[in-house]
Design a protein around this motif. Structure first.
Motif, mmCIF file in Angstrom:
data_model
loop_
_atom_site.group_PDB
_atom_site.id
_atom_site.type_symbol
_atom_site.label_atom_id
_atom_site.label_comp_id
_atom_site.label_asym_id
_atom_site.label_seq_id
_atom_site.Cartn_x
_atom_site.Cartn_y
_atom_site.Cartn_z
ATOM 1 N N LEU A 185 -15.108 9.371 3.597
ATOM 2 C CA LEU A 185 -14.499 8.078 3.273
ATOM 3 C C LEU A 185 -14.097 7.425 4.594
ATOM 4 O O LEU A 185 -12.929 7.468 4.994
ATOM 5 N N TYR A 235 -10.253 1.628 -0.534
ATOM 6 C CA TYR A 235 -10.930 2.448 -1.529
ATOM 7 C C TYR A 235 -10.138 2.434 -2.833
ATOM 8 O O TYR A 235 -8.900 2.551 -2.827
ATOM 9 N N SER A 236 -10.840 2.315 -3.942
ATOM 10 C CA SER A 236 -10.192 2.398 -5.250
ATOM 11 C C SER A 236 -9.908 3.856 -5.579
ATOM 12 O O SER A 236 -10.472 4.775 -4.972
ATOM 13 N N GLU A 243 -13.104 5.640 -6.492
ATOM 14 C CA GLU A 243 -13.917 6.012 -5.340
ATOM 15 C C GLU A 243 -13.368 7.253 -4.656
ATOM 16 O O GLU A 243 -14.120 8.131 -4.213
ATOM 17 N N VAL A 244 -12.050 7.333 -4.551
ATOM 18 C CA VAL A 244 -11.432 8.502 -3.930
ATOM 19 C C VAL A 244 -11.695 9.752 -4.773
ATOM 20 O O VAL A 244 -12.083 10.805 -4.248
ATOM 21 N N GLU A 278 -5.103 8.443 -2.220
ATOM 22 C CA GLU A 278 -5.448 7.049 -1.933
ATOM 23 C C GLU A 278 -4.844 6.610 -0.598
ATOM 24 O O GLU A 278 -5.501 5.931 0.205
ATOM 25 N N ALA A 297 -6.824 8.093 2.235
ATOM 26 C CA ALA A 297 -8.135 7.465 2.408
ATOM 27 C C ALA A 297 -8.022 6.087 3.042
ATOM 28 O O ALA A 297 -8.887 5.687 3.840
ATOM 29 N N ASN A 298 -6.966 5.366 2.695
ATOM 30 C CA ASN A 298 -6.863 3.974 3.137
ATOM 31 C C ASN A 298 -5.957 3.762 4.344
ATOM 32 O O ASN A 298 -6.022 2.704 4.976
#
Length: 249
Positions: free
Chosen positions: A103, A110-111, A114-115, A198, A201-202
């Protein structure tokens, strides 16, 4: 003159290499003033790991923070560790995810879907704590964050791929030391575990190129920190995930 972050990182790196160099008293000028200063030190230390094998994320006091974990410290259960090189011997029972896909950082967040799709499996883990400070409890959250919150290793148990049906709010964790029940808890302590993923990832992993396939993300202690004896045997059990073991000798 070398900046404060570089000076702090040099001290922590030296303590990682040699127990005799553990920091008894960090000079006041090197104590991180805020989160940005703490991360500046941590990132310089992580640059020398020789590879990031995972991440730890948690929310002590409600504030989400994270740290990169060296690949060399990620080991499968059961594992034996030498007490001579692990003087602190802190242990924490946790649940971790392993990434199945990269990712990388991107402009659009990312939603959750998606994660989730990028996660390969869920694991029971023991985070081993080893501080580069002689007494980590003498320092505040930001100073310990610079040292990746005393991370010393990650021991992982069996993989569960069909993890989405597990109700972590009802999961009962038991931690045994030398065969006796030491600590237990029902329910993941930080609410929504996927919120942690989340955020990682973001935000959390962006500086290092994002989350990458094969990396673990361990999501905070269920049992709190405990320090064990030099010959201790530790077993953590999650009914839906299995068990993980580490022994000091």
């Amino acid at each position: 003159m070398t900046d404060a972050a570089s000076q702090s990182a040099a001290l922590i790196i030296a303590a990682r290499r040699d127990l005799a160099a553990r920091i008894a008293a960090l000079p006041p000028a090197l104590v991180p003033a805020d989160r940005a200063a703490a991360y500046a030190v941590q990132h310089k230390v992580a640059a020398g790991f020789g590879g990031i094998g995972g991440w730890k994320v948690g929310a002590p006091g409600g504030e989400t923070i994270c740290g990169a974990l060296p690949a060399s410290g990620v080991q499968a259960s059961p594992t034996k560790l030498a007490a001579a090189t692990h003087p602190y011997r802190g242990i924490e029972a946790e649940v971790a995810f392993r990434m199945g896909a990269d990712l990388p950082p991107r402009a659009t967040p990312y939603s959750r879907a998606e994660v989730v799709a990028a996660i390969a499996g869920m694991y029971p883990v023991i985070e081993v704590l080893e501080s580069r400070f002689a007494d980590p409890d003498a320092y505040d959250l930001m100073t310990n964050l610079a040292d990746t919150q005393s991370h010393g290793g990650l021991i992982y148990g069996p993989e569960t791929r069909d993890w989405q049906g597990i109700n972590l709010a009802a999961e009962h964790c038991q931690q045994f030391v030398d065969g006796k029940l030491h600590t237990e808890r029902t329910g993941y302590p930080f609410g929504d575990i996927l919120r942690m993923m989340e955020w990682m990832a973001n935000t959390g992993a962006n500086w290092a190129g994002g989350l990458k396939a094969g990396q673990f993300v361990t999501c905070g202690s269920w049992t709190g920190k405990a320090c064990v004896a030099a010959n201790a045997k530790v077993r953590v059990v999650f009914p839906s995930l299995g068990e993980v073991l580490v022994e000091y000798s």
